[in-house]
Scaffold this active site. Structure first.
Site, short mmCIF file in Angstrom:
data_model
loop_
_atom_site.label_atom_id
_atom_site.label_comp_id
_atom_site.label_asym_id
_atom_site.label_seq_id
_atom_site.Cartn_x
_atom_site.Cartn_y
_atom_site.Cartn_z
N GLU A 1 0.82 -1.20 0.00
CA GLU A 1 0.00 0.00 0.00
C GLU A 1 0.86 1.26 0.00
OE1 GLU A 1 -0.22 -2.51 2.05
OE2 GLU A 1 -2.30 -3.16 2.36
N GLU B 1 5.79 -5.13 -10.72
CA GLU B 1 7.23 -4.90 -10.59
C GLU B 1 8.02 -5.65 -11.67
OE1 GLU B 1 7.43 -3.82 -5.82
OE2 GLU B 1 7.80 -5.88 -6.47
#
Length: 422
Positions: free
Chosen positions: A63, A338
């Site tokens: 987050e 990612e």
């Protein structure tokens, strides 16, 4: 205030002494920063700047990193506004210390006991509050509202179990969610669950899609390329307890290949590095550890990269990667964007509830492999090494999907800016 929320506030009031003891015990076990425990009790370690202040909260690493682009946009577009970021884990604090823009304040998130929340809010007096994903803390939310703050629930997520729990207290849920001036659910499922509890719906926005490619030190990257040579790197990124055992056993199937792959394990919590090296050696591997400044020498079979902030190196070096957090239940998966942003072919286990909407998008784009255990993982890694063209095509589809959602930080800023004073 509803009876349930009044009861919650009253019950949390006397808990502060107990909370302090729990935090000290967590600090002894490395789960809290002992030098900053008072922040968890609402005592600020920094003065409040003058003028408007935006407080953004994300519970842990995922987050916290997802709202970094929003923080950067805020500081660039509104230099007159101070930004406070809170998070709840040691690892998130360490990463944010490296990546937050200059001038942004970080504090550990206060516990939601009534006295603690009051102390925190009386000091910081936020103008706008943004909670990211699924953090719903009644004392902090209603306390901020009572002090005149405008509230946003950004990239909101609510599990089925959380919806069932809140539905036992429908009036409390309606009052709590009704405090928000802006609610942006991640996906259709989150919107449906939140709306059923009385939340407004201001449109879809998934901050997980925000962000730039992970950084990497170019000198470190070249050193690693020289040390590893032409051996293919097989990566297990952001792993948790229980996953390394699966990873190490799956790699047995690749150990005898003539191209001599190197297995790199990057644990989610670097403090576990020595433990993972010991487990690898017990299974007969020649294992090395980056935090001990041991290079991935030619004889190494397993390399444990137990350092913080270097995952961008390994996604750039890997021929194929496992995104951890999804091989075992109760973690919820980690960020597939990612590797996607760095053109690295990747796979994950099936337990990805925290990233379910993003993983569904990748599955629909045929940009992801899902593996379920030792044999499945070993076979998937071998397939990527044996058919690199197919692996690269899958990675290209993943990169295309990631790039297609690149405007999400701009949309998040535009929505949040409407709550700020002119």
């Amino acid at each position: 205030m509803t009876v349930a929320l009044r009861a919650y506030r009253s019950l949390t009031a006397p808990l502060e002494p107990l909370v302090g003891a729990v935090l000290r015990d967590r600090a002894r076990r490395g789960k809290e920063d002992p030098a900053r425990l008072t922040e968890r009790l609402g005592y600020a370690s920094r003065p409040r700047p003058e003028g408007p202040l935006v407080w953004l909260h994300g519970a842990s690493v995922g987050e916290s990193l997802s709202h970094l682009p929003l923080v950067e946009r805020l500081t660039r577009e509104r230099p007159d506004v101070s930004v406070l970021v809170t998070s709840g884990t040691v690892t998130s604090a360490e990463l944010l210390a490296k990546r937050l823009p200059e001038g942004v304040i970080h504090q550990f998130a206060p516990v939601d006991a009534s006295g603690v929340a009051d102390r925190f809010l009386d000091h910081w007096r936020p103008t706008v509050v943004g909670f990211v994903e699924s953090e719903l803390w009644p004392n902090l939310i209603l306390g901020a509202k009572a002090r005149g703050a405008r509230l946003a629930l950004i990239s909101a997520r609510l599990s089925e179990s959380s919806q069932r729990n809140w539905s036992l207290f429908p009036q409390a849920a309606r009052e709590l969610l009704g405090a928000f001036d802006l609610v942006l659910p991640q996906d259709v499922d989150a919107a449906r669950r939140l709306s059923a509890l009385g939340a407004r719906d201001d449109g879809r926005l998934n901050l997980k899609y925000a962000g730039e490619p992970l950084p990497a030190d170019p000198d470190a990257l070249e050193r690693l390329r020289a040390e590893i040579g032409d051996r293919p790197v097989v990566l297990a990124a952001s792993t948790h307890p229980g996953e390394e055992d699966i990873v190490l056993k799956a790699f047995k199937a690749l150990k005898q290949r003539p191209d001599r792959p190197l297995l790199v394990i990057v644990p989610r919590h670097p403090v576990r590095g020595a433990e993972i090296v010991a487990a690898a050696r017990e299974l007969g591997y020649e294992a090395r550890r980056r935090a001990a400044q041991e290079p991935p020498a030619a004889e190494a079979e397993v390399y444990v990269a137990d350092t913080l902030g270097e995952l961008g190196l390994w996604f750039r070096l890997a021929r194929t990667a496992l995104v951890g957090g999804g091989l075992v239940p109760d973690v919820g998966g980690h960020n597939p964007l990612e590797p996607a942003r760095l053109d690295c072919p990747f796979m994950s286990g099936p337990y990805v509830d925290n990233w379910a909407a993003v993983f569904r998008d990748f599955e629909a784009a045929r940009a992801l492999k899902t593996v379920a255990g030792v044999v499945s993982l070993g076979d998937a890694w071998a397939d990527d090494l044996d058919a690199p063209k197919d692996a690269r095509a899958r990675a290209a589809r993943a990169r295309g999907l990631a790039d297609s959602r690149a405007d999400v930080a701009d949309r998040a800023y535009a929505a949040l800016a409407r709550l700020l004073p002119a």
